[in-house]
Design an enzyme around this catalytic site. Structure first.
Site, PDB file in Angstrom:
ATOM      1  CB  CYS A  28      -0.941  -0.022   1.203  1.00  0.00           C
ATOM      2  SG  CYS A  28      -0.104  -0.335   2.759  1.00  0.00           S
ATOM      3  CG  HIS A  29       1.461   3.113  -2.828  1.00  0.00           C
ATOM      4  ND1 HIS A  29       2.758   2.747  -3.091  1.00  0.00           N
ATOM      5  CD2 HIS A  29       0.692   2.395  -3.690  1.00  0.00           C
ATOM      6  CE1 HIS A  29       2.776   1.858  -4.075  1.00  0.00           C
ATOM      7  NE2 HIS A  29       1.534   1.618  -4.451  1.00  0.00           N
ATOM      8  CE1 TYR A  45       0.963   9.140  -8.270  1.00  0.00           C
ATOM      9  CE2 TYR A  45       2.400   7.954  -9.787  1.00  0.00           C
ATOM     10  CZ  TYR A  45       1.881   8.133  -8.517  1.00  0.00           C
ATOM     11  OH  TYR A  45       2.274   7.308  -7.492  1.00  0.00           O
ATOM     12  CB  THR A  73       6.720   6.807  -8.746  1.00  0.00           C
ATOM     13  OG1 THR A  73       5.356   6.918  -9.173  1.00  0.00           O
ATOM     14  CG2 THR A  73       7.173   5.369  -8.861  1.00  0.00           C
ATOM     15  NE  ARG A 120       7.269  -0.443  -6.378  1.00  0.00           N
ATOM     16  CZ  ARG A 120       6.165   0.200  -6.751  1.00  0.00           C
ATOM     17  NH1 ARG A 120       6.070   1.516  -6.617  1.00  0.00           N
ATOM     18  NH2 ARG A 120       5.139  -0.456  -7.245  1.00  0.00           N
ATOM     19  NE  ARG A 126       1.525   2.605 -16.323  1.00  0.00           N
ATOM     20  CZ  ARG A 126       1.209   2.553 -15.038  1.00  0.00           C
ATOM     21  NH1 ARG A 126       1.044   3.656 -14.367  1.00  0.00           N
ATOM     22  NH2 ARG A 126       1.048   1.396 -14.429  1.00  0.00           N
ATOM     23  CG  HIS A 177       1.215  -5.093  -8.952  1.00  0.00           C
ATOM     24  ND1 HIS A 177       1.047  -5.152  -7.581  1.00  0.00           N
ATOM     25  CD2 HIS A 177       1.428  -3.772  -9.231  1.00  0.00           C
ATOM     26  CE1 HIS A 177       1.153  -3.929  -7.064  1.00  0.00           C
ATOM     27  NE2 HIS A 177       1.387  -3.085  -8.042  1.00  0.00           N
ATOM     28  CG  ASP A 245      -1.735  -0.760  -5.624  1.00  0.00           C
ATOM     29  OD1 ASP A 245      -0.695  -0.272  -5.148  1.00  0.00           O
ATOM     30  OD2 ASP A 245      -2.129  -0.499  -6.775  1.00  0.00           O
TER      31      ASP A 245
HETATM   32  C1  0GY Z   1       1.327   0.396  -7.686  1.00  0.00           C
HETATM   33  C2  0GY Z   1       1.220   0.703  -9.097  1.00  0.00           C
HETATM   34  C3  0GY Z   1       1.401   1.905  -9.697  1.00  0.00           C
HETATM   35  C4  0GY Z   1       2.026   3.042  -9.122  1.00  0.00           C
HETATM   36  C5  0GY Z   1       3.048   3.043  -8.263  1.00  0.00           C
HETATM   37  O1  0GY Z   1       4.658   4.038  -6.953  1.00  0.00           O
HETATM   38  C6  0GY Z   1       3.795   4.222  -7.801  1.00  0.00           C
HETATM   39  O2  0GY Z   1       3.540   5.326  -8.277  1.00  0.00           O
HETATM   40  O3  0GY Z   1       3.481   1.920  -7.735  1.00  0.00           O
HETATM   41  C7  0GY Z   1       0.959   2.003 -11.097  1.00  0.00           C
HETATM   42  O4  0GY Z   1       0.687   3.127 -11.560  1.00  0.00           O
HETATM   43  O5  0GY Z   1       0.870   0.952 -11.776  1.00  0.00           O
HETATM   44  O6  0GY Z   1       1.964  -0.586  -7.307  1.00  0.00           O
HETATM   45  O7  0GY Z   1       0.784   1.133  -6.883  1.00  0.00           O
END
Ligand code: 0GY
Length: 291
Positions: A28-29, A45, A73, A120, A126, A177, A245
């Protein structure tokens, strides 16, 4: 926030699946909040705010006990929001950071003390600019001394080129994933079977059986993704972990309901013993090992 950004679900359903005691949401983030933890200038983004308090609320609502928070990211290599969340979690969260080539051992040790247990390496174009392989290898050699592991994010079509590099990495590797298979091609397609072979041949490679919402063509309840997760769980029960996620960056098709995602676990891990490993034993071994 980007004009087409989809904000996480405001009121997910209560899962029908009762999670085992001590379950870990291992992917998760958090995003910001941006006024305290600004997003990185080089980000691809700009999300909504989704801070630690919301994440911990969701953890409790869904029935999880712990989180593994992966540096998103949009925060680049500034891990402050992550570290802040780890420190506020009362030991209930571990972290995966993103670091650059100049990171020092002292900085890594400070992150370790806060709860970081890995880095990571992201290959999804993208989301990030290219990083030379030597830079990643250099980071890998530093972090291995702390007993950390490496999370890798790539898409199925990139596995062939990446495989030699993955084999050079000196730690446990966790693939995000399921290596992002194209589910329209089916489990028997050579791309997905290459991923299975990779796990068969390299016992240090684990998989996150996550993100049916991202991989699905059909949408919820993600019937078209079940066989992929189920095959990996059945073959590698001791090397799989699972996560929500949340807050679901870059979803475009729909806003996933986290309760439906939790219920999906019972389809990829139908036996209670499988769920015990997937949700408790495996993530605990990786992130909260007994000394
Ligand atoms: C995920 C997938 C995505 C994004 C990121 O760190 C991130 O920005 O991981 C994605 O856009 O596929 O694992 O959350």
């Amino acid at each position: 926030m980007d004009a087409d950004w989809l904000i996480f679900h405001p009121n997910p359903k209560k899962p029908d699946l009762k999670l085992p005691a001590g379950a870990v949401d291992a992917h998760c983030h958090i995003f910001g909040p941006a006024d305290t933890f600004p997003f990185a200038p080089e980000r691809k983004y700009t999300p909504c705010d989704a801070g630690k308090d919301k994440l911990f609320e969701l953890r409790d609502f869904l029935g999880f006990e712990r989180n593994v928070i992966v540096q998103a990211t949009c925060h680049g290599k500034d891990n402050s929001a992550l570290i802040d969340a780890l420190r506020a979690s009362n030991g209930k969260a571990r972290g995966i950071a993103t670091v650059g080539p100049n990171i020092t051992m002292d900085e890594l040790k400070e992150m370790h003390e806060a709860g970081v247990r890995g880095v990571r390496f992201n290959f999804v174009k993208r989301l990030v600019d290219d990083t030379p392989k030597e830079v990643f290898l250099n980071i890998a050699n530093k972090i291995k001394t702390l007993g950390w592991h490496i999370v890798v994010y790539f898409e199925a079509q990139d596995l062939k080129d990446l495989e030699p590099f993955l084999k050079e990495l000196p730690t446990t590797i966790v693939v995000d994933h399921m290596g992002r298979p194209d589910v329209a091609k089916g489990v028997n397609h050579p791309d997905f079977q290459s991923f299975i072979r990779l796990m068969e041949e390299n016992k240090n490679i684990w998989a996150k059986v996550t993100c049916p919402e991202r991989l699905s063509v059909q949408g919820p309840p993600y019937d078209d993704v079940v066989d992929f997760g189920a095959e990996i769980v059945a073959r590698f029960p001791d090397r799989v972990i699972w996560g929500t996620d949340w807050p679901h960056p870059n979803m475009k098709s729909h806003v996933p309901d986290d309760g439906i995602l939790v219920d999906h676990i019972s389809r990829i891990a139908p036996a209670e013993a499988q769920r015990q490993k997937l949700l408790v034993d495996n993530p605990m071994r990786l992130y909260w090992p007994q000394k």
